[in-house]
Design a protein around this motif. Structure first.
Motif, PDB file in Angstrom:
ATOM      1  N   VAL A   4      -4.071  12.740  12.458  1.00 49.54           N
ATOM      2  CA  VAL A   4      -2.900  13.426  11.510  1.00 49.54           C
ATOM      3  C   VAL A   4      -2.221  11.573  11.882  1.00 49.54           C
ATOM      4  CG1 VAL A   4      -0.724  14.025  12.618  1.00 49.54           C
ATOM      5  CG2 VAL A   4      -2.248  15.277  13.278  1.00 49.54           C
ATOM      6  N   HIS A   5      -1.864  11.764  10.388  1.00 52.52           N
ATOM      7  CA  HIS A   5      -0.877  10.366   9.712  1.00 52.52           C
ATOM      8  C   HIS A   5       0.294  10.950   8.985  1.00 52.52           C
ATOM      9  CE1 HIS A   5      -3.842  10.856   6.831  1.00 52.52           C
ATOM     10  NE2 HIS A   5      -2.848  10.378   5.678  1.00 52.52           N
ATOM     11  N   ALA A   6       1.175   9.338   8.778  1.00 51.23           N
ATOM     12  CA  ALA A   6       2.100  10.137   7.831  1.00 51.23           C
ATOM     13  C   ALA A   6       2.428   8.259   7.263  1.00 51.23           C
ATOM     14  CB  ALA A   6       2.979  10.141   8.375  1.00 51.23           C
ATOM     15  N   HIS A   7       2.736   8.312   6.466  1.00 53.20           N
ATOM     16  CA  HIS A   7       3.510   7.505   5.000  1.00 53.20           C
ATOM     17  C   HIS A   7       4.886   7.413   5.117  1.00 53.20           C
ATOM     18  CE1 HIS A   7       2.586   4.892   1.571  1.00 53.20           C
ATOM     19  NE2 HIS A   7       3.581   5.350   1.236  1.00 53.20           N
ATOM     20  N   LEU A   8       5.943   6.099   5.561  1.00 52.48           N
ATOM     21  CA  LEU A   8       7.084   6.810   5.551  1.00 52.48           C
ATOM     22  C   LEU A   8       7.607   5.334   5.322  1.00 52.48           C
ATOM     23  CD1 LEU A   8       7.130   6.928  10.229  1.00 52.48           C
ATOM     24  CD2 LEU A   8       6.841   9.202   7.528  1.00 52.48           C
ATOM     25  N   ALA A   9       8.614   5.376   4.346  1.00 46.43           N
ATOM     26  CA  ALA A   9       8.942   4.835   3.260  1.00 46.43           C
ATOM     27  C   ALA A   9      10.434   4.307   4.360  1.00 46.43           C
ATOM     28  CB  ALA A   9      10.036   5.428   2.134  1.00 46.43           C
ATOM     29  N   GLY A  11      12.374   1.200   3.724  1.00 46.13           N
ATOM     30  CA  GLY A  11      13.539   0.695   2.686  1.00 46.13           C
ATOM     31  C   GLY A  11      13.027  -0.809   1.476  1.00 46.13           C
ATOM     32  N   ASN A  12      13.540  -1.000   0.917  1.00 44.94           N
ATOM     33  CA  ASN A  12      12.819  -1.456  -0.320  1.00 44.94           C
ATOM     34  C   ASN A  12      11.836  -2.195   0.008  1.00 44.94           C
ATOM     35  OD1 ASN A  12      15.836  -2.505  -0.382  1.00 44.94           O
ATOM     36  ND2 ASN A  12      15.457  -3.732   1.216  1.00 44.94           N
ATOM     37  N   GLY A  13      10.656  -1.005  -0.767  1.00 43.69           N
ATOM     38  CA  GLY A  13       9.645  -0.971  -0.912  1.00 43.69           C
ATOM     39  C   GLY A  13       8.526  -1.239   0.170  1.00 43.69           C
ATOM     40  N   ILE A  14       9.071  -1.231   1.780  1.00 46.32           N
ATOM     41  CA  ILE A  14       8.063  -1.431   3.429  1.00 46.32           C
ATOM     42  C   ILE A  14       7.867  -0.191   3.383  1.00 46.32           C
ATOM     43  CG2 ILE A  14       8.590  -2.174   5.611  1.00 46.32           C
ATOM     44  CD1 ILE A  14      10.364  -4.477   4.238  1.00 46.32           C
ATOM     45  N   PHE A  15       6.901   0.369   3.718  1.00 41.39           N
ATOM     46  CA  PHE A  15       6.203   1.734   4.271  1.00 41.39           C
ATOM     47  C   PHE A  15       5.520   0.933   5.954  1.00 41.39           C
ATOM     48  CE2 PHE A  15       6.251   1.581  -0.473  1.00 41.39           C
ATOM     49  CZ  PHE A  15       7.073   2.954  -0.345  1.00 41.39           C
ATOM     50  N   PHE A  16       5.586   2.587   6.625  1.00 41.35           N
ATOM     51  CA  PHE A  16       4.785   2.336   8.032  1.00 41.35           C
ATOM     52  C   PHE A  16       3.818   3.766   8.044  1.00 41.35           C
ATOM     53  CE2 PHE A  16       5.240   3.549  12.631  1.00 41.35           C
ATOM     54  CZ  PHE A  16       4.974   2.739  12.746  1.00 41.35           C
ATOM     55  N   GLU A  17       2.740   3.320   8.341  1.00 41.42           N
ATOM     56  CA  GLU A  17       1.956   4.606   8.714  1.00 41.42           C
ATOM     57  C   GLU A  17       1.515   4.821   9.864  1.00 41.42           C
ATOM     58  OE1 GLU A  17      -1.278   3.316   5.523  1.00 41.42           O
ATOM     59  OE2 GLU A  17       0.254   4.228   3.875  1.00 41.42           O
ATOM     60  N   PRO A  18       2.169   5.671  10.614  1.00 39.92           N
ATOM     61  CA  PRO A  18       1.403   6.186  12.135  1.00 39.92           C
ATOM     62  C   PRO A  18       0.497   6.938  11.507  1.00 39.92           C
ATOM     63  CG  PRO A  18       3.178   6.810  11.680  1.00 39.92           C
ATOM     64  CD  PRO A  18       3.555   5.754  10.681  1.00 39.92           C
ATOM     65  N   VAL A  19      -0.980   6.554  12.453  1.00 43.28           N
ATOM     66  CA  VAL A  19      -1.819   7.519  12.488  1.00 43.28           C
ATOM     67  C   VAL A  19      -2.210   7.445  14.417  1.00 43.28           C
ATOM     68  CG1 VAL A  19      -3.791   5.539  12.142  1.00 43.28           C
ATOM     69  CG2 VAL A  19      -4.153   7.694  11.765  1.00 43.28           C
ATOM     70  N   ILE A  49       3.048  -1.821   5.538  1.00 41.44           N
ATOM     71  CA  ILE A  49       2.659  -2.318   4.224  1.00 41.44           C
ATOM     72  C   ILE A  49       4.111  -2.842   3.785  1.00 41.44           C
ATOM     73  CG2 ILE A  49       2.186  -2.007   1.847  1.00 41.44           C
ATOM     74  CD1 ILE A  49       0.931   0.639   3.476  1.00 41.44           C
ATOM     75  N   VAL A  50       3.455  -4.251   3.780  1.00 41.30           N
ATOM     76  CA  VAL A  50       5.255  -4.822   3.157  1.00 41.30           C
ATOM     77  C   VAL A  50       5.191  -5.864   2.159  1.00 41.30           C
ATOM     78  CG1 VAL A  50       6.589  -7.183   3.519  1.00 41.30           C
ATOM     79  CG2 VAL A  50       5.740  -5.274   5.743  1.00 41.30           C
ATOM     80  N   PRO A  51       5.586  -5.099   0.400  1.00 45.23           N
ATOM     81  CA  PRO A  51       4.911  -5.856  -0.896  1.00 45.23           C
ATOM     82  C   PRO A  51       5.637  -7.095  -0.796  1.00 45.23           C
ATOM     83  CG  PRO A  51       6.062  -4.278  -1.311  1.00 45.23           C
ATOM     84  CD  PRO A  51       6.036  -3.553   0.624  1.00 45.23           C
ATOM     85  N   LEU A  52       4.981  -8.443  -0.690  1.00 45.87           N
ATOM     86  CA  LEU A  52       5.536  -8.891  -1.185  1.00 45.87           C
ATOM     87  C   LEU A  52       6.118  -9.787  -2.495  1.00 45.87           C
ATOM     88  CD1 LEU A  52       3.204 -11.273   0.834  1.00 45.87           C
ATOM     89  CD2 LEU A  52       4.964 -10.841   1.373  1.00 45.87           C
ATOM     90  N   ALA A  53       5.943  -8.832  -3.151  1.00 41.63           N
ATOM     91  CA  ALA A  53       5.861  -9.139  -4.933  1.00 41.63           C
ATOM     92  C   ALA A  53       7.759  -8.998  -4.549  1.00 41.63           C
ATOM     93  CB  ALA A  53       5.549  -8.415  -5.553  1.00 41.63           C
ATOM     94  N   ALA A  54       7.876  -7.280  -3.958  1.00 39.97           N
ATOM     95  CA  ALA A  54       8.947  -6.737  -4.088  1.00 39.97           C
ATOM     96  C   ALA A  54      10.099  -7.694  -2.876  1.00 39.97           C
ATOM     97  CB  ALA A  54       9.186  -5.375  -3.817  1.00 39.97           C
ATOM     98  N   ILE A  55       9.178  -7.860  -2.155  1.00 38.32           N
ATOM     99  CA  ILE A  55      10.652  -9.084  -1.435  1.00 38.32           C
ATOM    100  C   ILE A  55      10.950 -10.280  -2.122  1.00 38.32           C
ATOM    101  CG2 ILE A  55      11.211 -10.491   0.484  1.00 38.32           C
ATOM    102  CD1 ILE A  55       8.726  -8.025   2.033  1.00 38.32           C
ATOM    103  N   PHE A  56      10.243 -10.687  -2.621  1.00 37.76           N
ATOM    104  CA  PHE A  56      10.187 -12.044  -3.708  1.00 37.76           C
ATOM    105  C   PHE A  56      10.686 -11.983  -5.269  1.00 37.76           C
ATOM    106  CE2 PHE A  56       6.888 -13.958  -0.544  1.00 37.76           C
ATOM    107  CZ  PHE A  56       7.365 -14.622   0.396  1.00 37.76           C
TER     108      PHE A  56
END
Length: 61
Positions: A4-9, A11-19, A49-56
């Motif tokens: 069982v896993h999830a894909h949670l936003a 904010g600002n393109g940062i995601f958390f995926e627990p499993v 998941i942290v998209p560095l391009a979006a942060i910069f």
């Protein structure tokens, strides 16, 4: 294996995926020289998941 896993936003393109995984009758495929065969069990993990391009502020693509 049951998973069982999830894909949670977050904010600002940062995601958390627990499993959570439940392994039934595990085999030694990834560790063939193990002295003992693994038993049924639970595995819990998470990925951030942290998209560095979006942060910069860089344009995607």
């Amino acid at each position: 294996m049951f998973e069982v896993h999830a894909h949670l936003a977050v904010g600002n393109g940062i995601f958390f995926e627990p499993v959570v995984q439940y392994v039934v009758t595990g085999d030694p495929y990834w560790n063939p020289y193990a002295a003992n065969r693994s038993k049924d069990g639970v595995d819990v993990g998470a990925t951030r998941i942290v998209p560095l391009a979006a942060i910069f502020g860089l344009a995607p693509g």
